[in-house]
Design a protein around this motif. Structure first.
Motif, PDB file in Angstrom:
ATOM      1  N   LYS A   1       0.768  -1.170  -0.149  1.00 13.66           N
ATOM      2  CA  LYS A   1      -0.118  -0.074  -0.079  1.00 13.66           C
ATOM      3  C   LYS A   1       0.824   1.081  -0.102  1.00 13.66           C
ATOM      4  O   LYS A   1       0.516   2.224  -0.713  1.00 13.66           O
ATOM      5  CB  LYS A   1      -0.711   0.003   1.154  1.00 13.66           C
ATOM      6  CG  LYS A   1      -1.991   1.101   1.029  1.00 13.66           C
ATOM      7  CD  LYS A   1      -2.879   1.053   2.422  1.00 13.66           C
ATOM      8  CE  LYS A   1      -4.083   2.370   2.193  1.00 13.66           C
ATOM      9  NZ  LYS A   1      -3.014   3.675   2.156  1.00 13.66           N
ATOM     10  N   ARG A   2       2.039   1.196   0.712  1.00 11.85           N
ATOM     11  CA  ARG A   2       2.878   2.258   0.825  1.00 11.85           C
ATOM     12  C   ARG A   2       3.423   2.673  -0.582  1.00 11.85           C
ATOM     13  O   ARG A   2       3.820   3.749  -0.962  1.00 11.85           O
ATOM     14  CB  ARG A   2       3.879   1.973   1.913  1.00 11.85           C
ATOM     15  CG  ARG A   2       5.035   3.182   2.153  1.00 11.85           C
ATOM     16  CD  ARG A   2       6.039   3.032   3.287  1.00 11.85           C
ATOM     17  NE  ARG A   2       6.371   1.747   3.225  1.00 11.85           N
ATOM     18  CZ  ARG A   2       7.036   1.314   4.055  1.00 11.85           C
ATOM     19  NH1 ARG A   2       7.522   1.795   5.408  1.00 11.85           N
ATOM     20  NH2 ARG A   2       7.908   0.266   4.232  1.00 11.85           N
TER      21      ARG A   2
ATOM     22  N   GLU B   1      10.931   1.332  -1.766  1.00 11.57           N
ATOM     23  CA  GLU B   1      10.020   0.749  -0.962  1.00 11.57           C
ATOM     24  C   GLU B   1      11.048  -0.540  -0.303  1.00 11.57           C
ATOM     25  O   GLU B   1      10.871  -0.759   0.779  1.00 11.57           O
ATOM     26  CB  GLU B   1       8.907   0.193  -1.764  1.00 11.57           C
ATOM     27  CG  GLU B   1       8.124  -0.802  -0.701  1.00 11.57           C
ATOM     28  CD  GLU B   1       7.482  -0.130   0.489  1.00 11.57           C
ATOM     29  OE1 GLU B   1       7.185   1.041   0.404  1.00 11.57           O
ATOM     30  OE2 GLU B   1       7.320  -0.940   1.518  1.00 11.57           O
TER      31      GLU B   1
ATOM     32  N   MET C   1       1.376   6.826  -6.530  1.00 13.93           N
ATOM     33  CA  MET C   1       0.228   7.848  -7.018  1.00 13.93           C
ATOM     34  C   MET C   1       0.604   9.392  -6.628  1.00 13.93           C
ATOM     35  O   MET C   1       0.292  10.365  -7.155  1.00 13.93           O
ATOM     36  CB  MET C   1      -1.237   7.454  -6.153  1.00 13.93           C
ATOM     37  CG  MET C   1      -1.710   6.045  -6.612  1.00 13.93           C
ATOM     38  SD  MET C   1      -2.128   6.114  -8.498  1.00 13.93           S
ATOM     39  CE  MET C   1      -0.906   4.763  -8.965  1.00 13.93           C
ATOM     40  N   ARG C   2       1.260   9.355  -5.533  1.00 14.08           N
ATOM     41  CA  ARG C   2       1.875  10.969  -5.172  1.00 14.08           C
ATOM     42  C   ARG C   2       2.730  11.390  -6.235  1.00 14.08           C
ATOM     43  O   ARG C   2       2.490  12.423  -6.644  1.00 14.08           O
ATOM     44  CB  ARG C   2       2.540  10.912  -3.696  1.00 14.08           C
ATOM     45  CG  ARG C   2       1.333  10.768  -2.761  1.00 14.08           C
ATOM     46  CD  ARG C   2       2.188  10.369  -1.351  1.00 14.08           C
ATOM     47  NE  ARG C   2       2.974  11.308  -0.908  1.00 14.08           N
ATOM     48  CZ  ARG C   2       4.038  11.082   0.002  1.00 14.08           C
ATOM     49  NH1 ARG C   2       4.041   9.969   0.419  1.00 14.08           N
ATOM     50  NH2 ARG C   2       4.661  12.089   0.426  1.00 14.08           N
TER      51      ARG C   2
ATOM     52  N   GLN D   1       1.298  12.623  -9.462  1.00 19.66           N
ATOM     53  CA  GLN D   1       0.107  13.770  -9.228  1.00 19.66           C
ATOM     54  C   GLN D   1       1.018  15.001  -9.952  1.00 19.66           C
ATOM     55  O   GLN D   1       0.694  15.945 -10.304  1.00 19.66           O
ATOM     56  CB  GLN D   1       0.125  14.370  -7.786  1.00 19.66           C
ATOM     57  CG  GLN D   1      -1.072  13.492  -7.372  1.00 19.66           C
ATOM     58  CD  GLN D   1      -2.217  13.439  -7.958  1.00 19.66           C
ATOM     59  OE1 GLN D   1      -2.758  14.483  -8.365  1.00 19.66           O
ATOM     60  NE2 GLN D   1      -2.760  12.407  -8.389  1.00 19.66           N
TER      61      GLN D   1
ATOM     62  N   TRP E   1       2.137   1.808  -3.237  1.00 20.72           N
ATOM     63  CA  TRP E   1       1.173   2.073  -4.355  1.00 20.72           C
ATOM     64  C   TRP E   1       0.789   3.844  -4.082  1.00 20.72           C
ATOM     65  O   TRP E   1       0.725   4.643  -5.044  1.00 20.72           O
ATOM     66  CB  TRP E   1      -0.101   1.528  -4.159  1.00 20.72           C
ATOM     67  CG  TRP E   1      -1.449   1.849  -5.171  1.00 20.72           C
ATOM     68  CD1 TRP E   1      -2.350   2.726  -4.572  1.00 20.72           C
ATOM     69  CD2 TRP E   1      -1.578   1.800  -6.449  1.00 20.72           C
ATOM     70  NE1 TRP E   1      -3.199   2.914  -5.695  1.00 20.72           N
ATOM     71  CE2 TRP E   1      -2.710   2.325  -6.976  1.00 20.72           C
ATOM     72  CE3 TRP E   1      -0.901   0.827  -7.361  1.00 20.72           C
ATOM     73  CZ2 TRP E   1      -3.173   2.243  -8.094  1.00 20.72           C
ATOM     74  CZ3 TRP E   1      -1.416   0.863  -8.465  1.00 20.72           C
ATOM     75  CH2 TRP E   1      -2.681   1.486  -8.823  1.00 20.72           C
ATOM     76  N   ASP E   2       0.823   4.168  -2.648  1.00 16.46           N
ATOM     77  CA  ASP E   2       0.520   5.601  -2.515  1.00 16.46           C
ATOM     78  C   ASP E   2       1.484   6.536  -2.975  1.00 16.46           C
ATOM     79  O   ASP E   2       1.426   7.475  -3.503  1.00 16.46           O
ATOM     80  CB  ASP E   2       0.635   5.585  -0.682  1.00 16.46           C
ATOM     81  CG  ASP E   2      -0.843   4.982  -0.362  1.00 16.46           C
ATOM     82  OD1 ASP E   2      -1.609   4.838  -1.198  1.00 16.46           O
ATOM     83  OD2 ASP E   2      -0.934   4.745   1.021  1.00 16.46           O
ATOM     84  N   SER E   3       2.947   5.963  -2.689  1.00 14.99           N
ATOM     85  CA  SER E   3       4.114   6.761  -3.506  1.00 14.99           C
ATOM     86  C   SER E   3       3.748   6.995  -4.935  1.00 14.99           C
ATOM     87  O   SER E   3       4.251   7.944  -5.585  1.00 14.99           O
ATOM     88  CB  SER E   3       5.379   6.027  -3.108  1.00 14.99           C
ATOM     89  OG  SER E   3       5.727   6.046  -1.658  1.00 14.99           O
TER      90      SER E   3
END
Ligand SMILES: [Zn+2]
Length: 426
Positions: A26-27, A121, A33-34, A37, A29-31
């Protein structure tokens, strides 16, 4: 657990079994997506061309995240970034991973970005677990892999291995006349470190496949055994312009007719060298490009690829023989010149095995694949033991804003990267 593996542990942390270590999907994936941006497009893709202000912001993001887990940062004179997690023995060459964060103008969220953030990661996972490897680990962000704004492609990794002279690439300009050197200074990434000139113990690169093979085989991990060799050609066909009405068919020297035969031949030659032979005509221009004039001249490109130099040589010979035969039959002069050559690049069997074993020990489906595209890893393989890890991307599509990949596949690839790097960093 082997004594070798035990030696990697920080005794203070009490980590008892490195085999149980897993990244935080999840971390990761979040990175992703960030980072996506920064330069996000309305259609869900990313436009972050090399050495633009957005590229600078993407680099800042990576460096802040790497510093947050205690990495030291170095930037070399072509803007390559290296985030380093110290090893127990700092005299050992680093075990390195990485990729690029520049994109095509209508690029996606994963090409390149995944390799960089999967590496981050891995370092975060080791930091959380308090694991200190014997050799230092580094995550590299290579400058201008895509070659969209500045040529040549894979500029940073090519300069690192000495394929390009630093002064030459710093002078390259974009369409507006801005040089690589000025663009680097503009975003503050004209670093002070020497480019290359230091050993790399091992290099791994995780990447989306950018092709349909893994998805078609319902397989999560591509164990990349090497990269296809490439020969690129410019072809000029010269016939005779003449009026489309009065000129009888038998008396024509139609350059486009000859070109069309050659297009078919390129496809046939690739098919004769299955499964990995590739042949593509991507550009074709017709002169004088007028409805009522038999084309007098055609220029076209040919791109041929194969995993073996002998096969690539045979494809080259077939192209030239076929060209000569078409020229003789049609009376059109055909000049074929090779403009680019990348030799086939097999990866290091020991590291390829580490990827294969890593997938097996994690219980992941895996298959051997070859890379049809160029990657920074293809250059690194010339100076260091190298391997790549592919994960599927939706419908095999990349260099497109709809490029997509599944979080669980990205997580799986990062876990394989983690264990392959741990194996190499003993
Ligand atoms: Zn890429």
């Amino acid at each position: 657990m082997s004594t070798q593996a035990s030696a990697m542990l920080d005794t203070a942390t009490g980590v008892s079994d490195l085999r149980s270590l897993r990244v935080d999907g999840k971390r990761l994936w979040d990175s992703l997506m960030r980072l996506a941006q920064i330069g996000a497009t309305p259609k869900g893709g990313v436009c972050r061309l090399a050495l633009t202000e957005l590229d600078g912001l993407g680099r800042d993001f990576f460096i802040a995240e790497a510093k947050a887990i205690g990495c030291t940062i170095r930037v070399d004179a072509i803007g390559n970034i290296f985030a380093r997690r110290a090893g127990r023995d700092e005299t050992l060459p680093p075990v390195m991973t990485g990729s690029h964060i520049d994109t095509q103008p209508t690029g996606g969220k994963f090409d390149g970005n995944y390799g960089v953030l999967a590496g981050l990661e891995v370092l975060r996972t080791l930091a959380d677990a308090g694991v200190r490897t014997q050799a230092p680990l580094e995550v590299a962000v290579w400058t201008n892999e895509e070659g969209s704004r500045f040529v040549p492609v894979m500029m940073g990794s090519g300069a690192f291995i000495g394929e390009f002279a630093l002064d030459d690439v710093l002078k390259q300009t974009d369409r507006d006349g801005i040089s690589v050197g000025d663009a680097l200074r503009g975003i503050g990434y004209d670093g002070g470190e020497e480019v290359g000139g230091r050993p790399v113990g091992a290099y791994f690169e995780a990447h989306i496949e950018q092709g349909p093979v893994l998805e078609a085989n319902d397989t999560v991990i591509g164990v990349v055994t090497g990269a296809l060799g490439q020969r690129w050609y410019d072809v000029v066909l010269t016939g005779m312009e003449a009026h489309a009405g009065p000129t009888p068919m038998a008396l024509r020297r139609d350059a486009l007719l000859a070109a069309s035969e050659l297009v078919g031949a390129v496809n046939r030659i690739a098919l004769e060298h299955r499964p990995h032979g590739r042949g593509t005509v991507g550009c074709l221009s017709v002169h004088p490009d007028s409805r009522n004039v038999i084309p007098g001249k055609v220029t076209m490109t040919v791109d041929m690829r194969a995993p073996d130099d002998a096969v690539l040589g045979a494809m080259d010979a077939a192209l030239r023989e076929t060209g000569a035969a078409i020229a003789q039959r049609t009376g059109v002069d055909i000049a074929i010149s090779q403009v680019v050559y990348f030799p086939p690049q097999p990866f290091e069997p020991r590291l390829v095995n580490a990827v294969r074993d890593g997938a097996a020990s994690l219980g992941l489906s895996a298959m051997d694949v070859v890379s049809g595209a160029g990657h920074d890893a293809v250059y690194l393989a010339r100076v260091a033991p190298t391997a790549m890890i592919f994960v599927p991307c939706k419908d095999g599509i990349s260099h497109n804003e709809i490029e997509d990949a599944r979080p669980e596949h990205l997580e799986a690839g990062a876990n394989v990267l983690l264990h392959a790097m741990l194996d190499a960093a003993r």
